[in-house]
Scaffold this active site. Sequence first.
Site, PDB file in Angstrom:
ATOM      1  CD  GLU A  93      -2.642   1.567   0.292  1.00 35.71           C
ATOM      2  OE1 GLU A  93      -2.620   2.741  -0.138  1.00 35.71           O
ATOM      3  OE2 GLU A  93      -3.365   0.673  -0.200  1.00 35.71           O
ATOM      4  CG  ASP A 152      -6.504   6.360  -8.766  1.00 31.75           C
ATOM      5  OD1 ASP A 152      -7.454   6.685  -9.503  1.00 31.75           O
ATOM      6  OD2 ASP A 152      -5.782   7.183  -8.181  1.00 31.75           O
TER       7      ASP A 152
END
EC number: 2.1.1.33
Length: 248
Positions: A93, A152
């Site tokens: 992440e 995203d």
Amino acid sequence: MVANSKESETLTGASAVTGLPQKRFYRQRAHSNPIADHSFNYPARPEDVDWRSLYPSMGDDQQVQFADIGCGYGGFLVTLGEMFPEKLAIGMEIRVKVSDYVIDRIAALRLKNANEATTYQNIACIRTNAMKYLPNYFQKSQLEKMFFLYPDPHFKRAKHKWRIINQALLSEYAYVLRKGGLVYTMTDVEDLHTWIVSHMTQHPLFERLSDEEANADPITPKLYQSSEEGAKVVRNKGEHFLAIFRRI
């Protein structure tokens, strides 16, 4: 590379009831620019990764085999740990507060379940930019499964080059995946799904699983709601677009 699992620290913002960290203390924007110059501590080569600091109970011959890229708040990573107790899974992440939350969450789960059948010793999280440093962590053909769940979408055309699935990066994914390994993708954005399928099917080292094969995979049902983002899509009655690809 020194990786801090924080298991010996007092968890900030932990619930007095569950002992688990609370997301409201770790809020951050939904996405982060993967091209920006973030500061990361990353290994020069896979041999330099101190995996034992992340997995204290790992065997001498064990390797990380599952990678959840952009693991968010770790919901699906936790599910992987429960489904495959014999496998080591890593969450990667880029957002600092979100990765802190996952690290604290895993530490709390390990502490809370130390005497249970599932101890969560087989999952871990690191903060890194997988678009830049993936080959620094994994050997050739090391991984068995990779997951890209609700990445995203980078809606603006000028930012499509930032998408986590593109031709250049697919060659890196093929390098770290073993033959027969699987790439799982899920999004609620149809345009991104179309992009992913187009790029993956054009790459010579990947082929898409049939609907029958995908539905027979025991992981498939977990892709819809295990992650926090997936659960939000369900609550909002949104659509899920699934595609799974095999390394050939």
